[in-house]
Design an enzyme around this catalytic site. Structure first.
Site, PDB file in Angstrom:
ATOM      1  N   LYS A 167      29.523  11.206  49.406  1.00  0.00           N
ATOM      2  CA  LYS A 167      28.885  12.501  49.673  1.00  0.00           C
ATOM      3  C   LYS A 167      29.666  13.611  48.978  1.00  0.00           C
ATOM      4  O   LYS A 167      29.092  14.508  48.361  1.00  0.00           O
ATOM      5  CB  LYS A 167      28.808  12.751  51.185  1.00  0.00           C
ATOM      6  CG  LYS A 167      27.763  11.861  51.869  1.00  0.00           C
ATOM      7  CD  LYS A 167      27.867  11.812  53.392  1.00  0.00           C
ATOM      8  CE  LYS A 167      26.878  10.768  53.936  1.00  0.00           C
ATOM      9  NZ  LYS A 167      26.953  10.546  55.378  1.00  0.00           N
ATOM     10  N   GLN A 204      30.452  12.443  60.371  1.00  0.00           N
ATOM     11  CA  GLN A 204      30.054  11.060  60.074  1.00  0.00           C
ATOM     12  C   GLN A 204      30.022  10.231  61.356  1.00  0.00           C
ATOM     13  O   GLN A 204      30.952  10.260  62.157  1.00  0.00           O
ATOM     14  CB  GLN A 204      31.027  10.447  59.047  1.00  0.00           C
ATOM     15  CG  GLN A 204      30.620   9.086  58.534  1.00  0.00           C
ATOM     16  CD  GLN A 204      29.331   9.091  57.704  1.00  0.00           C
ATOM     17  OE1 GLN A 204      29.002  10.071  57.054  1.00  0.00           O
ATOM     18  NE2 GLN A 204      28.601   7.983  57.740  1.00  0.00           N
ATOM     19  N   ASP A 262      22.450  17.205  58.835  1.00  0.00           N
ATOM     20  CA  ASP A 262      22.099  15.828  59.197  1.00  0.00           C
ATOM     21  C   ASP A 262      20.830  15.786  60.040  1.00  0.00           C
ATOM     22  O   ASP A 262      20.235  14.716  60.222  1.00  0.00           O
ATOM     23  CB  ASP A 262      23.240  15.233  60.037  1.00  0.00           C
ATOM     24  CG  ASP A 262      23.916  14.071  59.357  1.00  0.00           C
ATOM     25  OD1 ASP A 262      23.325  13.500  58.432  1.00  0.00           O
ATOM     26  OD2 ASP A 262      25.042  13.736  59.765  1.00  0.00           O
TER      27      ASP A 262
HETATM   28  N1  GUN Z   1      26.086   7.063  59.769  1.00  0.00           N
HETATM   29  C1  GUN Z   1      25.092   6.302  59.230  1.00  0.00           C
HETATM   30  N2  GUN Z   1      24.131   7.081  58.693  1.00  0.00           N
HETATM   31  C2  GUN Z   1      24.517   8.355  58.888  1.00  0.00           C
HETATM   32  C3  GUN Z   1      23.941   9.609  58.543  1.00  0.00           C
HETATM   33  O1  GUN Z   1      22.867   9.716  57.959  1.00  0.00           O
HETATM   34  N3  GUN Z   1      24.666  10.708  58.920  1.00  0.00           N
HETATM   35  C4  GUN Z   1      25.854  10.615  59.589  1.00  0.00           C
HETATM   36  N4  GUN Z   1      26.460  11.734  59.923  1.00  0.00           N
HETATM   37  N5  GUN Z   1      26.399   9.471  59.923  1.00  0.00           N
HETATM   38  C5  GUN Z   1      25.737   8.347  59.565  1.00  0.00           C
END
Ligand code: GUN
Length: 295
Positions: A54, A98, A121
């Site tokens: 990211k 995350q 998100d």
């Molecule tokens: N863990 C797995 N997929 C995601 C996501 O799309 N966002 C976040 N923050 N954590 C994740």
């Protein structure tokens, strides 16, 4: 192969090119640089890999980014204080915590503390609540579900009036993608472990979204000829012929289903590549909204 391949790499590249052009314009005309903060707690290797991709992508599209990495035993109050600080930082337009968090942390509380305007998100309970209500618009929608819709739209697959079947009801993919399809006027069925006749239900789908995490579960005779099949699964299966000893496969038996479907996403190379593209899109929109350029 009869199905047309939905190429996630090609579509994600187009999205990134569009974002880069918009970032250049935002900088030139308004002096704005979109900013994303990622928050990682602990040493989960998969999470570390996601967060680092990211951040890399932020640099590539011209965003400012901050990467916060906290130890696995971080107390709740410390994580909350970090989120509050990022909420108040005007150079940051998106905050991504995350998931999963270590089990001693209260995930829902952390997500609900993220400013609604920075919830790139789309997991804040109010954004999820709006997504789940008729006639309401969330400020952001979750990235993987948004990526599924983007792939359908950019492949010219009509959603309105389609019979859509979603396999799986997770908070991150199954439920929000079902809501997005419903907002777009598809007729949506959500299937799960207690669904009585999974193959028959799937066979009714014009759009089939598989997000269960079971390698190659969806077989050719589960698929209506000509259907669009969106495979969200990323599963590791043992494969001694590969240098790493495993290969990645989706929730769909790709080799068989591609002979029946009208459109299909590969794994890897499909939905997976769209998640970060949608995160960048959400962050760009967050920056534009903060500047009053969009509602
Ligand atoms: N863990 C797995 N997929 C995601 C996501 O799309 N966002 C976040 N923050 N954590 C994740």
């Amino acid at each position: 192969m009869t199905a047309q391949l939905i190429d996630g790499k090609e579509i994600a590249t187009k999205v990134y090119d569009e974002i880069k052009a918009e970032v250049a314009e935002l900088k030139a005309k308004h002096g704005i640089v979109p900013g994303l903060a990622t928050v990682l707690v602990g040493e989960n290797p998969a999470s570390q890999a996601y967060v680092s991709s990211k951040q890399k992508r932020c640099t590539e599209v011209g965003f400012h980014s901050i990467g916060e990495h906290l130890p696995a035993d971080t107390p709740q109050a410390e994580l909350e204080a970090l989120v509050q600080r990022l909420n108040e930082d005007p150079s940051i337009h998106g905050i991504l915590v995350q998931l999963p968090l270590p089990s001693h942390l209260d995930e829902e509380r952390v997500l609900s503390l993220i400013s609604l305007e920075k919830d790139v998100d789309g997991f804040h309970p109010i954004n999820i609540g709006r997504l789940s209500m008729k006639g309401r618009e969330p400020l952001f929608v979750p990235c993987t579900p948004a990526g599924c819709i983007e792939l359908l739209d950019r492949s010219g697959i009509p959603i309105e009036g389609a019979e859509a079947v979603v396999l799986g009801r997770s908070n991150i993919v199954g439920l929000p993608v079902a809501m997005l399809l419903l907002h777009r006027n598809a007729t949506v069925t959500i299937c799960h472990s207690r669904t009585k006749d999974l193959p028959a239900t799937c066979r009714g789908a014009d759009i089939l979204v598989a997000a269960v995490g079971r390698p190659e579960m969806v077989k050719a005779d589960w698929v209506k000829p000509g259907a669009a099949v969106i495979d969200v699964g990323i599963n590791r299966v043992d494969d001694p012929t590969r240098p790493r000893g495993y290969r990645l496969t989706g929730d769909v038996d790709f080799e068989a289903v591609k002979e029946v479907a009208g459109h299909i996403t590969p794994v890897p190379g499909g939905v997976g590549l769209m998640t970060i593209a949608m995160l960048m899109q959400n962050t760009l929109n967050g920056a534009k909204r903060a500047a009053g350029l969009i509602d």
